[in-house]
Write a protein that holds these residues in place. Structure first.
Motif, PDB file in Angstrom:
ATOM      1  N   GLN A 193      18.566 -24.729  19.239  1.00 31.14           N
ATOM      2  CA  GLN A 193      17.926 -26.039  19.214  1.00 31.14           C
ATOM      3  C   GLN A 193      18.886 -27.154  19.628  1.00 31.14           C
ATOM      4  O   GLN A 193      20.068 -27.130  19.258  1.00 31.14           O
ATOM      5  CB  GLN A 193      17.392 -26.326  17.806  1.00 31.14           C
ATOM      6  CG  GLN A 193      16.341 -25.331  17.353  1.00 31.14           C
ATOM      7  CD  GLN A 193      15.128 -25.330  18.264  1.00 31.14           C
ATOM      8  OE1 GLN A 193      14.365 -26.288  18.294  1.00 31.14           O
ATOM      9  NE2 GLN A 193      14.941 -24.254  19.032  1.00 31.14           N
ATOM     10  N   GLU A 237      20.655 -30.858  19.700  1.00 30.02           N
ATOM     11  CA  GLU A 237      21.089 -31.729  18.600  1.00 30.02           C
ATOM     12  C   GLU A 237      20.455 -33.106  18.755  1.00 30.02           C
ATOM     13  O   GLU A 237      21.002 -33.982  19.402  1.00 30.02           O
ATOM     14  CB  GLU A 237      22.616 -31.845  18.589  1.00 30.02           C
ATOM     15  CG  GLU A 237      23.320 -30.534  18.290  1.00 30.02           C
ATOM     16  CD  GLU A 237      24.812 -30.708  18.102  1.00 30.02           C
ATOM     17  OE1 GLU A 237      25.221 -31.787  17.643  1.00 30.02           O
ATOM     18  OE2 GLU A 237      25.552 -29.776  18.425  1.00 30.02           O
ATOM     19  N   ARG A 247      23.436 -24.040  14.375  1.00 30.60           N
ATOM     20  CA  ARG A 247      22.264 -24.456  15.139  1.00 30.60           C
ATOM     21  C   ARG A 247      21.678 -23.361  16.019  1.00 30.60           C
ATOM     22  O   ARG A 247      20.503 -23.402  16.365  1.00 30.60           O
ATOM     23  CB  ARG A 247      22.636 -25.634  16.059  1.00 30.60           C
ATOM     24  CG  ARG A 247      23.223 -26.845  15.368  1.00 30.60           C
ATOM     25  CD  ARG A 247      23.135 -28.054  16.281  1.00 30.60           C
ATOM     26  NE  ARG A 247      21.751 -28.296  16.661  1.00 30.60           N
ATOM     27  CZ  ARG A 247      20.849 -28.864  15.865  1.00 30.60           C
ATOM     28  NH1 ARG A 247      21.189 -29.254  14.651  1.00 30.60           N
ATOM     29  NH2 ARG A 247      19.619 -29.038  16.273  1.00 30.60           N
ATOM     30  N   ASP A 248      22.503 -22.389  16.437  1.00 27.77           N
ATOM     31  CA  ASP A 248      22.016 -21.474  17.477  1.00 27.77           C
ATOM     32  C   ASP A 248      21.525 -20.135  16.953  1.00 27.77           C
ATOM     33  O   ASP A 248      21.088 -19.284  17.726  1.00 27.77           O
ATOM     34  CB  ASP A 248      23.081 -21.257  18.543  1.00 27.77           C
ATOM     35  CG  ASP A 248      24.298 -20.506  18.021  1.00 27.77           C
ATOM     36  OD1 ASP A 248      24.340 -20.179  16.814  1.00 27.77           O
ATOM     37  OD2 ASP A 248      25.201 -20.233  18.831  1.00 27.77           O
ATOM     38  N   PHE A 274      10.374 -21.074  19.902  1.00 27.33           N
ATOM     39  CA  PHE A 274      11.009 -22.401  19.986  1.00 27.33           C
ATOM     40  C   PHE A 274      11.547 -22.719  21.379  1.00 27.33           C
ATOM     41  O   PHE A 274      12.479 -23.500  21.520  1.00 27.33           O
ATOM     42  CB  PHE A 274      12.154 -22.554  18.974  1.00 27.33           C
ATOM     43  CG  PHE A 274      11.741 -22.469  17.531  1.00 27.33           C
ATOM     44  CD1 PHE A 274      10.511 -22.921  17.095  1.00 27.33           C
ATOM     45  CD2 PHE A 274      12.606 -21.923  16.586  1.00 27.33           C
ATOM     46  CE1 PHE A 274      10.138 -22.842  15.763  1.00 27.33           C
ATOM     47  CE2 PHE A 274      12.246 -21.840  15.254  1.00 27.33           C
ATOM     48  CZ  PHE A 274      11.014 -22.294  14.840  1.00 27.33           C
ATOM     49  N   GLY A 275      10.962 -22.128  22.412  1.00 25.00           N
ATOM     50  CA  GLY A 275      11.399 -22.453  23.759  1.00 25.00           C
ATOM     51  C   GLY A 275      11.427 -21.231  24.652  1.00 25.00           C
ATOM     52  O   GLY A 275      11.293 -20.095  24.190  1.00 25.00           O
ATOM     53  N   HIS A 281       6.070 -21.369  11.555  1.00 19.84           N
ATOM     54  CA  HIS A 281       6.505 -22.404  12.486  1.00 19.84           C
ATOM     55  C   HIS A 281       5.731 -22.396  13.798  1.00 19.84           C
ATOM     56  O   HIS A 281       5.523 -21.346  14.401  1.00 19.84           O
ATOM     57  CB  HIS A 281       7.993 -22.241  12.796  1.00 19.84           C
ATOM     58  CG  HIS A 281       8.876 -22.718  11.697  1.00 19.84           C
ATOM     59  ND1 HIS A 281       9.335 -21.887  10.699  1.00 19.84           N
ATOM     60  CD2 HIS A 281       9.383 -23.953  11.425  1.00 19.84           C
ATOM     61  CE1 HIS A 281      10.096 -22.590   9.857  1.00 19.84           C
ATOM     62  NE2 HIS A 281      10.129 -23.838  10.277  1.00 19.84           N
ATOM     63  N   HIS A 300       8.177 -25.931  22.386  1.00 20.24           N
ATOM     64  CA  HIS A 300       9.440 -25.878  23.123  1.00 20.24           C
ATOM     65  C   HIS A 300      10.316 -27.093  22.843  1.00 20.24           C
ATOM     66  O   HIS A 300      11.542 -27.016  22.926  1.00 20.24           O
ATOM     67  CB  HIS A 300       9.173 -25.747  24.621  1.00 20.24           C
ATOM     68  CG  HIS A 300       8.557 -24.433  24.989  1.00 20.24           C
ATOM     69  ND1 HIS A 300       8.479 -23.978  26.292  1.00 20.24           N
ATOM     70  CD2 HIS A 300       7.990 -23.454  24.220  1.00 20.24           C
ATOM     71  CE1 HIS A 300       7.885 -22.788  26.306  1.00 20.24           C
ATOM     72  NE2 HIS A 300       7.575 -22.463  25.063  1.00 20.24           N
ATOM     73  N   ARG A 301       9.686 -28.220  22.547  1.00 14.04           N
ATOM     74  CA  ARG A 301      10.411 -29.428  22.163  1.00 14.04           C
ATOM     75  C   ARG A 301       9.757 -29.986  20.904  1.00 14.04           C
ATOM     76  O   ARG A 301       8.533 -30.041  20.816  1.00 14.04           O
ATOM     77  CB  ARG A 301      10.372 -30.485  23.281  1.00 14.04           C
ATOM     78  CG  ARG A 301      11.144 -30.108  24.523  1.00 14.04           C
ATOM     79  CD  ARG A 301      11.097 -31.210  25.571  1.00 14.04           C
ATOM     80  NE  ARG A 301      11.721 -32.439  25.099  1.00 14.04           N
ATOM     81  CZ  ARG A 301      11.059 -33.572  24.843  1.00 14.04           C
ATOM     82  NH1 ARG A 301       9.751 -33.626  24.999  1.00 14.04           N
ATOM     83  NH2 ARG A 301      11.699 -34.645  24.432  1.00 14.04           N
ATOM     84  N   ASP A 302      10.587 -30.389  19.959  1.00 12.34           N
ATOM     85  CA  ASP A 302      10.054 -30.922  18.707  1.00 12.34           C
ATOM     86  C   ASP A 302       9.894 -32.431  18.849  1.00 12.34           C
ATOM     87  O   ASP A 302      10.855 -33.190  18.718  1.00 12.34           O
ATOM     88  CB  ASP A 302      10.988 -30.581  17.553  1.00 12.34           C
ATOM     89  CG  ASP A 302      10.402 -30.992  16.210  1.00 12.34           C
ATOM     90  OD1 ASP A 302       9.206 -31.322  16.167  1.00 12.34           O
ATOM     91  OD2 ASP A 302      11.140 -30.979  15.215  1.00 12.34           O
ATOM     92  N   ARG A 327      10.870 -28.785  10.900  1.00  8.88           N
ATOM     93  CA  ARG A 327      10.035 -28.512  12.069  1.00  8.88           C
ATOM     94  C   ARG A 327       8.617 -28.221  11.590  1.00  8.88           C
ATOM     95  O   ARG A 327       8.441 -27.667  10.506  1.00  8.88           O
ATOM     96  CB  ARG A 327      10.571 -27.283  12.834  1.00  8.88           C
ATOM     97  CG  ARG A 327      10.821 -27.537  14.325  1.00  8.88           C
ATOM     98  CD  ARG A 327      11.274 -26.253  15.004  1.00  8.88           C
ATOM     99  NE  ARG A 327      11.668 -26.465  16.379  1.00  8.88           N
ATOM    100  CZ  ARG A 327      10.841 -26.446  17.416  1.00  8.88           C
ATOM    101  NH1 ARG A 327       9.552 -26.229  17.214  1.00  8.88           N
ATOM    102  NH2 ARG A 327      11.297 -26.633  18.646  1.00  8.88           N
ATOM    103  N   TYR A 334      15.499 -29.916  12.564  1.00  9.77           N
ATOM    104  CA  TYR A 334      15.607 -28.462  12.435  1.00  9.77           C
ATOM    105  C   TYR A 334      16.812 -27.986  13.238  1.00  9.77           C
ATOM    106  O   TYR A 334      16.970 -28.407  14.373  1.00  9.77           O
ATOM    107  CB  TYR A 334      14.347 -27.778  12.949  1.00  9.77           C
ATOM    108  CG  TYR A 334      14.430 -26.262  12.894  1.00  9.77           C
ATOM    109  CD1 TYR A 334      14.048 -25.570  11.753  1.00  9.77           C
ATOM    110  CD2 TYR A 334      14.927 -25.533  13.965  1.00  9.77           C
ATOM    111  CE1 TYR A 334      14.150 -24.189  11.690  1.00  9.77           C
ATOM    112  CE2 TYR A 334      15.039 -24.153  13.904  1.00  9.77           C
ATOM    113  CZ  TYR A 334      14.651 -23.483  12.774  1.00  9.77           C
ATOM    114  OH  TYR A 334      14.772 -22.114  12.705  1.00  9.77           O
TER     115      TYR A 334
END
Length: 357
Positions: free
Chosen positions: A73, A75, A107-108, A130-131, A179, A183-185, A273, A294
């Protein structure tokens, strides 16, 4: 769907990968053995943990299965907003006698390391949430014989999935539990998700790759409906959450049909999220104030959720569930696949016979 992919599983039934300990090897194996496509969830696990579960699953079944990865995600969280939310949760920490988690715990989700494991030890199917992964990642998985699926919640996201070279797109309707795989929050779009049947129809006209439909599906008749709308298979999560093989907490399983939990809602309260869960005290009290952050909020609330489960308090747990949760059946996973397949066949027969008179 290409015959090469559908040949992997006799029934058009996919068990959704549910992170957090729900999609354990026993569940995936039971689904695979019954003729569906079982999935492991690598989210929130280390690469070693993922690999150990793959080995365990392979010891339980020789049939094809899938592994799901979370995309890293960007930052964009506001640290000040996270701090404010942490202050708001101080009372929860006191109540459950737990420390808040470190929002900067990563984060990853070990993305690159997990990809390396999956390239060195190929599995039949890998899906992404998530993408969309890069074309290079998809090509690398194709080179080792892995089929690639990617979640999309809009036609534009589905086009991005097709451009990445994926073999199929998972069309996730707003009804889905857990969830949303956006792709973009973008907080401004909260509450504007597309219902599954409409989404399948729109994506069918937007891309030329096969569709796996996901969101609120609990019965074989619903599988027939999404297949008629243009999908090649259906992905079910909440339906399998209640099975004895599921790794979900017993309180979570019971809550699906407990009259105390009458509805679901999309919330950022537990993870930062949008995710759909049963409305409980924690969601009501904190959902309106949770920031778009998130996985910071996920890390922050993790000890609270764990403490609530240990205390037997469903009001403080993240009770992820789709809109069809009241239709959950406490059947063994393999039997559930067979029941769903029977219901699907009956629905198809009814349709071919001219429908209801």
């Amino acid at each position: 769907m290409s015959s090469a992919l559908t040949d992997l599983f006799p029934y058009p039934i996919v068990q959704a990968p549910m992170a957090g300990g729900v999609s354990v090897p026993q569940l995936a194996a039971a689904v695979c053995e019954a003729g569906g496509l079982g999935f492991l969830a690598a989210g929130y696990k280390t690469a070693d943990g993922m690999y150990e579960e793959i080995k365990q699953l392979r010891s339980l079944t020789g049939r094809p299965f899938g592994v799901n990865l979370f995309m890293p995600q960007p930052e964009y969280a506001d640290p000040a907003a996270v701090d404010v939310y942490a202050h708001q949760l101080a009372g929860e920490a006191t109540w459950y006698e737990a420390e808040l988690g470190d929002p900067e715990s990563g984060r990853d989700d070990g993305y690159e390391t997990k990809l390396a494991v999956l390239r060195d030890n190929p599995v039949p199917v890998v899906s992404f949430h998530f993408g969309a992964p890069s074309r290079e990642v998809v090509d690398a998985l194709h080179r080792v014989g892995t089929f690639v699926l990617v979640t999309a919640t809009t036609p534009d996201e589905a086009r991005a999935v097709e451009r990445a070279g994926a073999d199929a797109v998972i069309a996730q309707g707003v009804e889905a539990g857990g969830h949303q795989g956006t792709h973009r929050d973008v907080p401004e779009t909260d509450g504007s998700g597309i219902g599954l049947l409409s989404l399948v129809a729109q994506i069918r006209e937007a891309v030329n790759i096969p569709i796996v439909a996901a969101g609120g599906i609990m019965r074989g008749g619903q599988i027939a409906a999404v297949l008629a709308a243009g999908a090649s298979a259906a992905q079910l999560g909440t339906a399998f959450l209640a099975t004895p093989e599921s790794g979900a907490n017993a309180l979570h399983k019971q809550a699906l049909t407990n009259p105390l939990f009458v509805r679901t809602e999309l919330t950022r309260a537990f993870s930062g999220r949008p995710a759909r869960g049963l409305v409980n005290r924690f969601l009501r009290e904190h959902g309106p104030y949770a920031p778009a952050a998130y996985p910071e909020i996920h890390h922050l609330t993790a000890p609270l959720r764990k403490a609530a489960a240990k205390a037997g308090d469903a009001q403080g747990m993240a009770l992820w569930a789709g809109q069809g949760h009241r239709m959950a059946r406490e059947l063994p996973a393999g039997q559930l696949v067979e029941v769903l397949a029977g219901e699907l066949a009956a629905a198809r027969t009814a349709l071919s016979g001219g429908g209801v008179r």
